[in-house]
Design an enzyme around this catalytic site. Structure first.
Site, PDB file in Angstrom:
ATOM      1  N   ASP A 166      -4.233  -0.337  -9.649  1.00  0.00           N
ATOM      2  CA  ASP A 166      -5.206  -0.028 -10.698  1.00  0.00           C
ATOM      3  C   ASP A 166      -6.641   0.008 -10.188  1.00  0.00           C
ATOM      4  O   ASP A 166      -7.452   0.807 -10.650  1.00  0.00           O
ATOM      5  CB  ASP A 166      -5.093  -1.058 -11.832  1.00  0.00           C
TER       6      ASP A 166
ATOM      7  N   GLU B  28      -6.814   3.538 -11.833  1.00  0.00           N
ATOM      8  CA  GLU B  28      -6.108   3.764 -13.095  1.00  0.00           C
ATOM      9  C   GLU B  28      -6.890   4.750 -13.960  1.00  0.00           C
ATOM     10  O   GLU B  28      -8.121   4.728 -14.009  1.00  0.00           O
ATOM     11  CB  GLU B  28      -5.941   2.427 -13.840  1.00  0.00           C
TER      12      GLU B  28
ATOM     13  N   LYS C 238       6.110  -7.907 -12.013  1.00  0.00           N
ATOM     14  CA  LYS C 238       5.169  -7.099 -11.228  1.00  0.00           C
ATOM     15  C   LYS C 238       5.357  -7.352  -9.734  1.00  0.00           C
ATOM     16  O   LYS C 238       5.397  -6.418  -8.925  1.00  0.00           O
ATOM     17  CB  LYS C 238       3.725  -7.438 -11.618  1.00  0.00           C
TER      18      LYS C 238
END
EC number: 3.1.-.-
Length: 232
Positions: A108, A80, A134
């Site tokens: 991430d 990320e 998610k």
């Protein structure tokens, strides 16, 4: 909200968030709630990785002070915050090196100890609702999901929280502090409520249109204060 973000977060995080938004054609000065959310998410990702290393025996250890031993390897690879091309380059490199399945969406982090990608979530809503969103988006059992909320709640795949309790408590404390700081500036309600956020967005757009219509005198000089913020 924009002023709060610039005061509350590390300049490096602010710069990364601005770059991420501009990459998608978004304006941090207008979509200020999104700006705050991206900065918060970035900070949590960095805090997740902070102080965690793997020693020469492959064991996970925490080093909080001084320079880590040269034999230590960072436990987490931070994906990320990188531009998309570089992020996918890192992901492909990890997959080629470790043999793990390539994710469909950019994760991430990568955990070198558990050999898995991690998706970090920070939500203003119920953690279980955000977790399900998610999971439905990723549709992969190989990517580990870890959700944090501003109220101190968390949820992770198979209740495996990856980090020790103290490291997670540090993240939760930071999120709670951000919430308190927003509330003290009367920003929290608009950050949480989509309806209020939409009203604020329209207000920001109107202000920008008003400023654009005003006569301006352009200066091409850079102030000494701004020079200190320019990337080296």
């Amino acid at each position: 909200m924009e002023d709060f973000v610039r005061q509350c977060f590390n300049p490096m995080i602010v710069e990364l968030a601005e770059k991420a938004m501009k990459e998608y054609g978004e304006d941090p000065k207008i979509e200020t709630n999104k700006f705050a959310a991206i900065c918060t998410h970035l900070e949590v990702c960095f805090m997740y990785s902070d102080f965690h290393f793997i020693d020469e025996r492959g064991e996970s250890i925490i080093v909080e002070s001084g320079d880590p031993n040269a034999l230590l390897k960072h436990r987490f690879e931070i994906i990320e915050g990188r531009d998309r091309i570089m992020a996918w380059t890192v992901v492909n490199s990890i997959c080629n090196t470790t043999g793990v399945e390539k994710p469909k969406f950019l994760p991430d982090l990568y955990d070198y100890k558990e050999n898995r990608f991690i998706e970090i979530g920070v939500t203003r809503r119920e953690v279980h609702i955000y977790y399900l969103e998610k999971a439905n988006k990723i549709k992969s059992e190989k990517t580990h999901i870890h959700i944090f909320s501003f109220t101190g709640e968390e949820m992770a795949t198979k209740a495996d929280y990856t980090l020790d309790e103290e490291s997670r408590a540090r993240i939760k404390t930071r999120l709670f502090t951000i919430r308190q700081e927003m509330a003290s500036r009367s920003l929290w309600d608009s950050f949480v409520s989509p309806k209020e956020a939409k009203r604020q967005l329209k207000k920001n757009l109107r202000l920008q249109e008003l400023c654009a219509s005003l006569p301006t005198k352009v200066s091409h000089r850079t102030s000494p204060a701004l020079k200190t913020l320019e990337p080296m």
